[in-house]
Scaffold this motif. Structure first.
Motif, PDB file in Angstrom:
ATOM      1  N   VAL A   1      25.877  51.520 -41.545  1.00  0.00           N
ATOM      2  CA  VAL A   1      26.530  50.249 -41.249  1.00  0.00           C
ATOM      3  C   VAL A   1      25.683  49.159 -41.900  1.00  0.00           C
ATOM      4  N   SER A   2      26.270  48.404 -42.814  1.00  0.00           N
ATOM      5  CA  SER A   2      25.485  47.375 -43.497  1.00  0.00           C
ATOM      6  C   SER A   2      26.404  46.348 -44.138  1.00  0.00           C
ATOM      7  N   HIS A   3      25.895  45.116 -44.281  1.00  0.00           N
ATOM      8  CA  HIS A   3      26.619  44.098 -45.045  1.00  0.00           C
ATOM      9  C   HIS A   3      25.888  43.783 -46.350  1.00  0.00           C
ATOM     10  N   ASP A   4      24.867  44.571 -46.664  1.00  0.00           N
ATOM     11  CA  ASP A   4      24.077  44.355 -47.873  1.00  0.00           C
ATOM     12  C   ASP A   4      24.721  45.115 -49.034  1.00  0.00           C
ATOM     13  N   ARG A   5      25.444  44.386 -49.899  1.00  0.00           N
ATOM     14  CA  ARG A   5      26.202  45.032 -50.977  1.00  0.00           C
ATOM     15  C   ARG A   5      25.285  45.714 -51.987  1.00  0.00           C
ATOM     16  N   ASP A   6      24.153  45.094 -52.270  1.00  0.00           N
ATOM     17  CA  ASP A   6      23.221  45.682 -53.223  1.00  0.00           C
ATOM     18  C   ASP A   6      22.679  47.008 -52.693  1.00  0.00           C
ATOM     19  N   PHE A   7      22.410  47.066 -51.384  1.00  0.00           N
ATOM     20  CA  PHE A   7      21.913  48.293 -50.753  1.00  0.00           C
ATOM     21  C   PHE A   7      22.989  49.379 -50.765  1.00  0.00           C
ATOM     22  N   LEU A   8      24.247  48.994 -50.496  1.00  0.00           N
ATOM     23  CA  LEU A   8      25.334  49.977 -50.416  1.00  0.00           C
ATOM     24  C   LEU A   8      25.804  50.458 -51.783  1.00  0.00           C
ATOM     25  N   GLN A   9      25.660  49.625 -52.805  1.00  0.00           N
ATOM     26  CA  GLN A   9      26.187  49.968 -54.120  1.00  0.00           C
ATOM     27  C   GLN A   9      25.596  51.277 -54.640  1.00  0.00           C
ATOM     28  N   GLY A  10      26.491  52.236 -54.936  1.00  0.00           N
ATOM     29  CA  GLY A  10      26.052  53.526 -55.457  1.00  0.00           C
ATOM     30  C   GLY A  10      25.484  54.469 -54.416  1.00  0.00           C
ATOM     31  N   LEU A  11      25.404  54.031 -53.150  1.00  0.00           N
ATOM     32  CA  LEU A  11      24.831  54.878 -52.092  1.00  0.00           C
ATOM     33  C   LEU A  11      25.891  55.735 -51.426  1.00  0.00           C
ATOM     34  N   THR A  12      27.055  55.149 -51.143  1.00  0.00           N
ATOM     35  CA  THR A  12      28.093  55.866 -50.402  1.00  0.00           C
ATOM     36  C   THR A  12      29.280  56.191 -51.314  1.00  0.00           C
ATOM     37  N   ASP A  13      30.049  57.219 -50.911  1.00  0.00           N
ATOM     38  CA  ASP A  13      31.223  57.608 -51.697  1.00  0.00           C
ATOM     39  C   ASP A  13      32.527  57.420 -50.928  1.00  0.00           C
TER      40      ASP A  13
ATOM     41  N   ALA B   1      30.131  54.417 -45.634  1.00  0.00           N
ATOM     42  CA  ALA B   1      29.749  53.072 -45.210  1.00  0.00           C
ATOM     43  C   ALA B   1      30.774  52.580 -44.203  1.00  0.00           C
ATOM     44  N   PHE B   2      30.283  52.047 -43.073  1.00  0.00           N
ATOM     45  CA  PHE B   2      31.143  51.354 -42.116  1.00  0.00           C
ATOM     46  C   PHE B   2      31.064  49.864 -42.448  1.00  0.00           C
ATOM     47  N   VAL B   3      32.193  49.254 -42.783  1.00  0.00           N
ATOM     48  CA  VAL B   3      32.188  47.831 -43.110  1.00  0.00           C
ATOM     49  C   VAL B   3      33.282  47.125 -42.326  1.00  0.00           C
ATOM     50  N   GLY B   4      33.182  45.811 -42.254  1.00  0.00           N
ATOM     51  CA  GLY B   4      34.163  44.996 -41.537  1.00  0.00           C
ATOM     52  C   GLY B   4      33.490  43.802 -40.898  1.00  0.00           C
ATOM     53  N   ARG B   5      34.304  42.919 -40.337  1.00  0.00           N
ATOM     54  CA  ARG B   5      33.777  41.720 -39.706  1.00  0.00           C
ATOM     55  C   ARG B   5      32.920  42.073 -38.503  1.00  0.00           C
ATOM     56  N   ASN B   6      31.984  41.197 -38.183  1.00  0.00           N
ATOM     57  CA  ASN B   6      31.201  41.369 -36.962  1.00  0.00           C
ATOM     58  C   ASN B   6      32.141  41.367 -35.759  1.00  0.00           C
ATOM     59  N   GLY B   7      31.904  42.311 -34.842  1.00  0.00           N
ATOM     60  CA  GLY B   7      32.731  42.377 -33.638  1.00  0.00           C
ATOM     61  C   GLY B   7      33.945  43.270 -33.768  1.00  0.00           C
ATOM     62  N   GLU B   8      34.138  43.907 -34.928  1.00  0.00           N
ATOM     63  CA  GLU B   8      35.321  44.752 -35.119  1.00  0.00           C
ATOM     64  C   GLU B   8      35.091  46.188 -34.657  1.00  0.00           C
TER      65      GLU B   8
ATOM     66  N   ASP C   1      11.863  43.723 -46.748  1.00  0.00           N
ATOM     67  CA  ASP C   1      11.873  42.980 -48.004  1.00  0.00           C
ATOM     68  C   ASP C   1      12.595  43.802 -49.070  1.00  0.00           C
ATOM     69  N   MET C   2      12.786  43.206 -50.243  1.00  0.00           N
ATOM     70  CA  MET C   2      13.591  43.857 -51.281  1.00  0.00           C
ATOM     71  C   MET C   2      12.976  45.177 -51.739  1.00  0.00           C
ATOM     72  N   THR C   3      11.647  45.218 -51.843  1.00  0.00           N
ATOM     73  CA  THR C   3      10.985  46.444 -52.286  1.00  0.00           C
ATOM     74  C   THR C   3      11.197  47.572 -51.287  1.00  0.00           C
ATOM     75  N   SER C   4      11.020  47.265 -49.995  1.00  0.00           N
ATOM     76  CA  SER C   4      11.199  48.286 -48.959  1.00  0.00           C
ATOM     77  C   SER C   4      12.647  48.760 -48.893  1.00  0.00           C
ATOM     78  N   LYS C   5      13.600  47.841 -49.130  1.00  0.00           N
ATOM     79  CA  LYS C   5      15.013  48.231 -49.140  1.00  0.00           C
ATOM     80  C   LYS C   5      15.288  49.217 -50.276  1.00  0.00           C
ATOM     81  N   ASP C   6      14.694  48.951 -51.438  1.00  0.00           N
ATOM     82  CA  ASP C   6      14.893  49.851 -52.579  1.00  0.00           C
ATOM     83  C   ASP C   6      14.335  51.238 -52.282  1.00  0.00           C
ATOM     84  N   ILE C   7      13.164  51.291 -51.638  1.00  0.00           N
ATOM     85  CA  ILE C   7      12.531  52.578 -51.332  1.00  0.00           C
ATOM     86  C   ILE C   7      13.348  53.354 -50.304  1.00  0.00           C
ATOM     87  N   LEU C   8      13.868  52.650 -49.297  1.00  0.00           N
ATOM     88  CA  LEU C   8      14.728  53.301 -48.304  1.00  0.00           C
ATOM     89  C   LEU C   8      15.981  53.857 -48.976  1.00  0.00           C
ATOM     90  N   LYS C   9      16.583  53.070 -49.851  1.00  0.00           N
ATOM     91  CA  LYS C   9      17.798  53.522 -50.543  1.00  0.00           C
ATOM     92  C   LYS C   9      17.519  54.770 -51.374  1.00  0.00           C
TER      93      LYS C   9
END
Length: 653
Positions: free
Chosen positions: A497-509, A357-364, A476-484
């Motif tokens: 690259v995402s700021h969605d914590r629920d989407f990232l949780q358990g996805l990346t190591d 996961a790439f995380v950080g402030r916008n513009g970094e 929407d939330m359902t489509s996000k779950d299916i993509l994950k």
């Protein structure tokens, strides 16, 4: 506290709401949910007073306030970031001006014993107390705290708001609303323009917020953390659940089943009634029963069920071709735009099969790094892609990169290579494009449809390195779950690259954090990273406080010579002022006590009392003198306490 009473809204003859009612109590935490077009934003605008309802009313208690953050807002201010945020304190500034006016008036008055003079003093005391209570003296520090919590650097605060993008400008609007501290916060997608750390800060802020909150969000984790109650808008009605979003989803499924069962039973009863009417319609002996059943059918309120859209994206990525063990290597990487250096001296490597996961402030520089890897964006230093690495790239603006003049089918056909017509239709079908949908022009698609079409393009050719930049925008939330779930089954290497914590949780190591021109690597998923950053932020804050105390101590040590003399002179002046207040109060007390004693003597002497021309007026004067004495005693006690406190704090006699 706040009441929505029999509210109705209709457009072009169709009801958005039909006489809905609910209460919002103090410190309520409510998530507002419903399908797109259900009326969530409309309800918020009505509650904020931005549009009238067709009928019904919003009851707002006297002196209670509402703050409303829309999803988007046109901002034209040229003030600095800090000055714009300070506009939130308009009421405090007015209060400060009134305090100054009262002080000036009191300083010119000489009628110290008049009722109006005491009223002025009371008014000033009340204003000063309220001024301190609402943080009048700490408002600039509070503004800085909120702005920095929402992602601004201290160096940004004196820059013009017009230098920043619309997303950053919306952060300032959010800051202003939070600083106003209204009794009810209405927030429509408040996390849309925030990065992952700012979302976490806002979440913590709202959990401790003293007022009530009503918010709309597609961030499941944010909703679950902040809200304790969920209001669903469905078919013009509302359903109120005293639970957070995830629990609401479970309870809603149960309610839907109950609704369907009730509807089926009603339909069965209607069919039987209609059968009876049809059978005996022309029999005179049954005329009364037939008419009764016809009227019953006419009056019956049909049970409706808000049928969920059961269609959803369903796909999986093709098997990843074999690649080398080292997917990519970055050495002394640097990227600048003119004089602005985004990052420099960046070193990292990615191994086959890693999910990052790439995380950080916008513009970094997160999206910039993704473009360097995927598209070879111009840079300094070394970016080496490994053996047989095939990249699939979803850009943050991928939907806008589509050719808007092509149809949905032509968009895939253009890059399909040897894929058959049937294969392309099958891929489009799994992304909800079927029948005539495939002939739609891209330019008429919604944001979510464009995102789905862009994801569909990634399935046309097998890849072993997927780079996804904000892939959940417009989903929407359902489509996000299916993509994950599809990504979890992907057997290649992933950068997201995402700021969605629920989407990232358990996805990346692994997490790569972009911060202040550097890139830092953290092992573990996003939850572990955020907990680590939370502790670092706490330690950093404590270090800053220690440094501030040291600086203050060093500054105090330098107060010698003229500075010492000036300070002593100021202390002496304040001491004399307080002593004068005490002395004048004591003189007033002595004079009033003597006057009251003399009046007591008259009232205790029947002969002298009989000589009074108006005894009732005399008694009123006596009571007024006693009230004056009581007020002066209070003022003397306060002045005496202020003097003793002043002496103690400044170690003087």
């Amino acid at each position: 506290m706040f009441s929505v009473n029999r509210l109705s809204v209709h457009f072009t003859g169709e009801f958005i709401f039909d006489e809905i009612s609910f209460l919002i109590t103090e410190k309520d935490r409510i998530g507002l949910t419903g399908k797109n077009g259900a009326g969530k934003t409309t309800l918020m605008r009505i509650m904020a007073g931005e549009m009238p309802p067709t009928s019904g009313e919003i009851v707002l208690p006297k002196e209670k306030t509402i703050g409303y953050l829309p999803q988007e807002k046109l901002i034209t201010s040229t003030e600095t970031i800090l000055d714009e945020a300070m506009k939130a304190f308009d009421e405090i500034i007015k209060m400060e001006e009134e305090i100054n006016r009262l002080n000036e008036e009191i300083s010119t008055r000489t009628d110290y014993e008049s009722e109006s003079y005491f009223q002025l003093l009371d008014q000033l005391k009340e204003l000063n107390d309220r001024y301190m209570m609402v943080g009048g003296e700490t408002r600039e520090a509070e503004a800085e705290r909120v702005l920095m919590g929402l992602g601004f650097e201290r160096s940004d605060l004196n820059r013009s708001l017009s230098e920043f993008s619309g997303g950053w400008q919306m952060r300032v609007e959010l800051a202003k609303i939070l600083l106003k501290k209204p009794d009810l916060l209405l927030l429509d997608e408040p996390t849309n323009h925030l990065d992952i750390e700012s979302i976490q800060w806002l979440e913590d802020f709202l959990i401790e917020y003293p007022g009530a909150i009503l918010l709309v969000s597609h961030d499941r984790r944010f909703l679950d953390s902040v809200t304790k109650r969920t209001i669903e808008i469905s078919l013009g009605k509302i359903y109120d659940y005293p639970v957070s979003y995830s629990e609401y989803v479970n309870q809603r499924a149960i309610r839907k089943e109950q609704q369907k069962a009730a509807r089926d039973n009603q339909q069965k009863a209607i069919a039987e009634t209609e059968k009876f009417v049809e059978r005996f319609r022309y029999k005179a002996t049954k005329a009364r029963q037939v008419q009764s059943r016809i009227k019953m059918l006419e009056k019956m309120e049909k049970i409706e069920v808000d049928e969920e859209d059961q269609s959803s994206v369903h796909f999986q990525f093709p098997p990843a071709p074999r690649s080398g063990k080292v997917v990519l290597t970055a050495e002394k990487l640097e990227k600048s735009y003119g004089e602005n250096t985004v990052f420099s001296n960046v070193n990292f490597g990615i191994q086959k099969g890693e999910f990052l996961a790439f995380v950080g402030r916008n513009g970094e520089g997160k999206s910039t790094m993704a473009k360097i890897i995927a598209e070879g964006l111009d840079h300094k230093g070394k970016m080496e892609i490994g053996h047989n690495v095939k990249i699939g790239y979803f850009a943050q603006n991928q939907a806008e990169r589509l050719n808007h003049e092509l149809t949905v089918f032509e968009t895939l056909e253009e890059v399909s290579g040897s894929q058959t017509h049937g294969k392309l239709r099958a891929i489009l079908g799994s992304f909800l494009f079927s029948g005539d949908d495939v002939e739609k022009k891209v330019k008429v698609l919604s944001g979510g449809e464009k995102t789905r079409l862009s994801l569909a393009k990634l399935l046309l050719e097998p890849v072993n390195l997927l780079i996804l930049d904000e892939p959940t925008n417009h989903l929407d939330m359902t489509s996000k779950d299916i993509l994950k779930n599809a990504l979890l089954r992907f057997d290649g290497t992933l950068i997201v690259v995402s700021h969605d914590r629920d989407f990232l949780q358990g996805l990346t190591d692994k997490v790569l954090e972009f911060r202040h021109g550097d890139v830092h690597q953290h092992i573990g998923d996003v939850n572990q990273f955020l907990e680590k950053r939370r502790m670092q932020s706490f330690q950093q804050l404590e270090t800053q406080n220690q440094q501030a105390r040291k600086q203050q101590k060093a500054k105090s040590a330098k107060n010698t010579g003229k500075q010492y003399y000036e300070k002593k002179k100021e202390l002496d002046r304040k001491k004399r002022k307080l002593e004068k207040e005490v002395s004048e109060a004591e003189k007033k007390i002595e004079r009033l006590e003597n006057e009251i004693q003399e009046m007591d003597n008259i009232m205790n002497d029947p002969a002298r009392l009989e000589e009074l021309t108006d005894q009732q007026d005399y008694f009123q004067k006596y009571q007024y003198k006693q009230a004056q004495l009581e007020k002066v005693m209070e003022n003397w006690e306060k002045s005496q306490n202020d003097l003793e406190t002043f002496k103690s704090e400044n170690n003087i006699e």
